[in-house]
Design a protein around this motif. Structure first.
Motif, short mmCIF file in Angstrom:
data_model
loop_
_atom_site.label_atom_id
_atom_site.label_comp_id
_atom_site.label_asym_id
_atom_site.label_seq_id
_atom_site.Cartn_x
_atom_site.Cartn_y
_atom_site.Cartn_z
N LEU A 358 4.98 -7.57 -4.09
CA LEU A 358 3.76 -8.08 -3.52
C LEU A 358 2.61 -7.27 -4.05
O LEU A 358 2.76 -6.09 -4.33
CB LEU A 358 3.83 -7.95 -2.00
CG LEU A 358 5.10 -8.53 -1.42
CD1 LEU A 358 5.59 -7.72 -0.27
CD2 LEU A 358 4.86 -9.95 -1.01
N THR A 359 1.51 -7.92 -4.16
CA THR A 359 0.36 -7.19 -4.69
C THR A 359 -0.32 -6.47 -3.55
O THR A 359 -1.29 -6.95 -2.99
CB THR A 359 -0.62 -8.16 -5.33
OG1 THR A 359 0.11 -9.08 -6.09
CG2 THR A 359 -1.60 -7.43 -6.20
N TRP A 360 0.24 -5.39 -3.18
CA TRP A 360 -0.43 -4.60 -2.16
C TRP A 360 -1.39 -3.67 -2.88
O TRP A 360 -1.00 -2.90 -3.73
CB TRP A 360 0.57 -3.77 -1.37
CG TRP A 360 1.58 -4.57 -0.68
CD1 TRP A 360 2.91 -4.35 -0.70
CD2 TRP A 360 1.38 -5.74 0.11
NE1 TRP A 360 3.54 -5.30 0.04
CE2 TRP A 360 2.64 -6.16 0.55
CE3 TRP A 360 0.24 -6.47 0.47
CZ2 TRP A 360 2.82 -7.26 1.36
CZ3 TRP A 360 0.42 -7.58 1.28
CH2 TRP A 360 1.69 -7.95 1.71
N VAL A 361 -2.61 -3.77 -2.49
CA VAL A 361 -3.57 -2.96 -3.21
C VAL A 361 -3.68 -1.61 -2.55
O VAL A 361 -4.41 -1.42 -1.60
CB VAL A 361 -4.95 -3.65 -3.20
CG1 VAL A 361 -5.90 -2.94 -4.10
CG2 VAL A 361 -4.78 -5.08 -3.63
N GLY A 362 -2.87 -0.71 -3.03
CA GLY A 362 -2.99 0.65 -2.51
C GLY A 362 -4.24 1.29 -3.05
O GLY A 362 -4.90 2.07 -2.41
N ALA A 363 -4.59 0.91 -4.26
CA ALA A 363 -5.85 1.37 -4.84
C ALA A 363 -6.52 0.15 -5.43
O ALA A 363 -5.88 -0.72 -5.98
CB ALA A 363 -5.59 2.40 -5.93
N LEU A 364 -7.81 0.07 -5.28
CA LEU A 364 -8.49 -1.09 -5.83
C LEU A 364 -8.45 -1.03 -7.35
O LEU A 364 -8.46 0.05 -7.92
CB LEU A 364 -9.94 -1.10 -5.38
CG LEU A 364 -10.15 -1.51 -3.92
CD1 LEU A 364 -11.62 -1.49 -3.61
CD2 LEU A 364 -9.61 -2.90 -3.70
N PRO A 365 -8.41 -2.16 -7.96
CA PRO A 365 -8.42 -2.12 -9.43
C PRO A 365 -9.77 -1.62 -9.93
O PRO A 365 -10.81 -2.03 -9.47
CB PRO A 365 -8.21 -3.58 -9.83
CG PRO A 365 -8.58 -4.37 -8.64
CD PRO A 365 -8.32 -3.52 -7.46
N SER A 375 3.70 -2.73 -4.83
CA SER A 375 4.73 -2.03 -4.08
C SER A 375 5.76 -3.07 -3.69
O SER A 375 5.49 -4.25 -3.64
CB SER A 375 4.14 -1.34 -2.86
OG SER A 375 3.63 -2.29 -1.98
#
Lengths: 443, 301
Positions: A358-365, A375
């Motif tokens: 899944l595209t969990w955005v732990g850090a913004l692109p 993750s």
């Protein structure tokens, strides 16, 4: 003299559990018969030769032994000096113990110690071999709105493509106008154990605008399977192994709204928990954070209690305190929050199977790293979802229990209902039942 | 106002200066003083994150004292219409925001015509406005008409459900419908794409007229055009709402914290993550197209 010593020393060790391990003589002397048997009158059925290779376990008393314990002269065979036991102790002990041992008791009630290896436990091996040859049957039904991941869950549970979608690949998903029931049967094998698995799917459940009575086809199907089994069972010449198509467990998928059980869920579970084992699960649980999940579960449990819906494992059918303890642990966790995924993924070079990325955005692109961080939700990871617990419940620990409760409780109550009904209507004479009917009505 | 602004003639020389170029500024000042009205309706099954999204859109807590019904009350629940009014102000611009909620929609076992209370409410508001407009004193007309309806589509199905289709068909002539794919953190990016395509197809198939963002003017700059284009292509918007602020890599963001990662709700001050469209949702309602929504509602039959 030495022989009696040994015998009484063995008697003194009452605390040791019966069985083969207790029979291993701790002493190096050749094991001999206990004093009791030798003192028995010779009407004992089995004359035991002195060279019989037994260790220090007591043979279960033979049924033919009529002599009351007090007739035995064992108090007279108290050990002389040199035995490990005090003379007066053993004399007091021996009659007490002999009273404990009922003379004509049937073997195997747990109170008897064996003094030789009989081989009773080999029956387990025989059972295992036999069941491996015949195989198991397991019928599971999955119910829930479309899109909740029922087919994926079934595939993940049995680690093979056993759902109805797998058998009709490429067909587009259409919501049928009425509830249909589709069963798919597969034979899967693991380590020589064969299982005939039937998965019944219910597309169209709960998808319409008006969902009243959408549970009727399902109830009808379950009762039909019971009826089929009943008909086979009451035949005069019946098959050695009646084919078992009864539904052993029904997994109900609750959508993860996070608020409460919907009226449709309550209605369905109320009706079906009376005729089949219902296991509710929270579908697509990756929608909920852990706090939301815990709250949701609590509300569901409250709801179930308020409406007196008893889901599997039912409290009334706990057989003994051990079972109850185990089942209480499970009951606290019901309904399990599951995520189904049947795709393997690579994460950091390791294979994580099964799971979903899944595209969990732990850090913004950012400009330098335009790809958002990925993750992975691993289905087998108990920190992420409770799928392992569901699998353990359904397959690894409670599969036989599901079948037993279906057979002993649900099927029996169906049978009682049916046979009471048919008291008024005679069943087909080919089965010889009219005579039985008359008896019943005379009672 | 009029001093210092010079308008050249066609031949490059400064011509006579009239000064009506300041009109937009005057309008601007008047509207700022008067304030704006906006009525937003949220509809969809319960548990799809409507209240959370409303809270995170407007960064307020509108449902503070909401209580969920218990088991007995829920069996006999019918569709209600509730209104929450909140006045927000940002940089001197006042907005009177009315959120119309529809609790109980789609929750019962038999949901036939559960959109009827909603349609009736909308018609009622139109009726009232019509009466006010035909009246003698038209100075202070309260505009309670529903300007936009955000319809939440469940991500768990395979596209639109029969209930979704019926609702949208009943209401698309009355109100601007903006379909939204709720709880989009359940879906992987490819699943999101697939769902969106499926939903767009079905919307065409059933002839549902959802709100079309107006074309941007040809003299807008390229970036705006591109943004507009991207906006149109990502209907229905896949949204994730969040009320809580979580720590992520040393930054505090609005998001949802899972054991396997963090999902960002509104990207505060950062670049827009491609494919989710979460941070785009505020802009249609509050940004350049808000006026269009107002005009659309007025012009709808």
């Amino acid at each position: 003299m030495g022989r009696w010593e040994l015998g009484h020393a063995r008697f003194g060790e009452r605390k040791s559990p019966p069985g083969r391990t207790a029979c291993a003589a701790p002493w190096g002397a050749p094991p001999l018969l206990p004093a009791r048997l030798l003192a028995r009158p010779c009407s004992a059925a089995v004359p035991i030769p002195a060279t019989f290779p037994v260790t220090g376990c007591i043979l279960a008393a033979t049924a033919a032994d009529p002599a009351p314990p007090t007739a035995l002269g064992s108090p007279r065979v108290c050990p002389r000096a040199g035995s490990s036991l005090e003379p007066q102790e053993s004399s007091m002990e021996a009659p007490a113990m002999l009273e404990e041992l009922p003379p004509g008791a049937a073997p195997g009630k747990g109170a008897h110690e064996l003094f030789g290896y009989v081989g009773i436990e080999a029956v387990l091996d025989q059972m295992r071999v036999k069941t491996m040859k015949t195989g198991f049957e397991f019928n599971i039904m999955v119910v829930g709105q479309s899109g909740l991941g029922k087919s994926t869950m079934v595939n993940t549970l049995f680690k093979s493509k056993v759902s109805r979608k797998a058998s009709q690949p490429g067909q587009e998903e259409r919501i049928p106008k009425t509830v249909q029931l589709q069963s798919v049967t597969h034979v899967i094998e693991e380590k020589g154990v064969k299982m005939k698995l039937t998965v019944t799917d219910t597309p169209g459940f709960g998808d319409q605008i008006n969902n009243e009575n959408c549970w009727d086809p399902i109830i009808k199907y379950i009762n039909e399977q019971y009826e089929r089994y009943l008909r086979e069972e009451i035949l005069i010449t019946r098959k050695r192994k009646i084919p078992d198509t009864r539904v052993h467990g029904c997994v109900y998928f609750v959508p993860p709204t996070g608020h409460w059980l919907r009226p449709l869920d309550l209605e369905f579970m109320r009706r079906l928990s009376k005729i089949v084992n219902v296991v509710p699960v929270i579908a697509k649980a990756d929608t909920l954070t852990l706090e939301e999940r815990a709250e949701f579960k609590q509300r569901i449990q409250q709801d179930l209690k308020a409406h007196a819906i008893s889901v599997y494992p039912q409290e009334d059918f706990d057989e003994d305190p051990d079972d109850r303890l185990l089942n209480n642990v499970i009951r606290e966790k019901i309904p399990f929050a599951v995520v189904g995924a049947d795709q393997e993924h690579q994460v950091n070079g390791r294979r994580v199977t099964p799971g979903c990325t899944l595209t969990w955005v732990g850090a913004l692109p950012t400009a330098t790293s335009p790809q958002p961080a990925l993750s992975c939700l691993a289905v087998e990871n108990p920190m992420h979802c409770e799928f392992p617990m569901l699998r353990d419940l359904l397959i690894r620990s409670h599969l036989q229990d599901l079948k037993d409760i279906t057979h002993n409780v649900h099927y029996e109550s169906y049978r009682v209902r049916r046979l009471n009904e048919s008291n008024r209507v005679a069943l087909s004479p080919a089965n010889g039942l009219p005579g039985k009917d008359e008896d019943d009505s005379n009672l | 106002c009029s001093s210092g602004t010079r308008f050249p003639n066609g031949d490059g020389t400064d011509g006579e200066y009239v000064g009506f170029a300041t009109l937009p500024n005057q309008v601007h000042r008047k509207s700022v003083k008067k304030g704006f009205d906006f009525t937003l309706m949220v509809a969809g099954e319960s548990g799809l994150g409507k209240s959370t999204l409303v809270n995170s859109l407007f960064l307020t807590d509108m449902y503070r004292d909401r209580k969920l019904l218990n088991a007995e009350e829920r069996i006999t629940q019918t569709v209600e219409i509730t209104k929450h009014v909140v006045d927000i102000e940002e940089k001197g611009v006042k907005l009177r925001l009315t959120i119309v909620d529809t609790p109980g929609f789609g929750d019962a076992v038999n949901n036939t015509e559960c959109w009827k209370p909603v349609a009736d409410y909308i018609d009622q508001q139109f009726e009232q406005y019509f009466r006010d407009e035909s009246g003698l004193n038209r100075k202070n007309i309260q505009d309670n008409r529903v300007h936009c309806c955000i319809y939440f589509i469940s991500p768990f199905g395979h596209g639109l459900r029969p209930l979704d289709v019926e609702f949208m068909r009943a209401l698309h002539q009355r109100v601007n419908i903006v379909p939204v794919l709720a709880k989009a953190d359940t879906l992987t990016p490819s699943e999101v794409e697939r769902m969106k395509n499926k939903i767009r197809e079905e919307i065409d198939h059933y002839g549902i007229r959802i709100y079309q963002f107006p074309e941007c003017d040809s003299d807008e700059d390229e970036e705006f055009k591109l943004q507009d284009q991207a906006l149109k292509e990502s209907i229905p918007f896949a949204v994730i709402g969040s009320n809580t602020v979580v720590e992520a890599k040393g930054r505090r963001v609005r998001g949802r914290l899972y054991p396997w990662g963090i999902v960002e709700g509104n990207a505060m001050g950062g670049p827009v993550p491609a494919g989710t469209g979460t941070s785009r949702t505020p802009s249609p309602s509050c940004g350049p197209h808000a006026g269009g929504l107002g005009r659309g509602a007025g012009g709808a039959p």
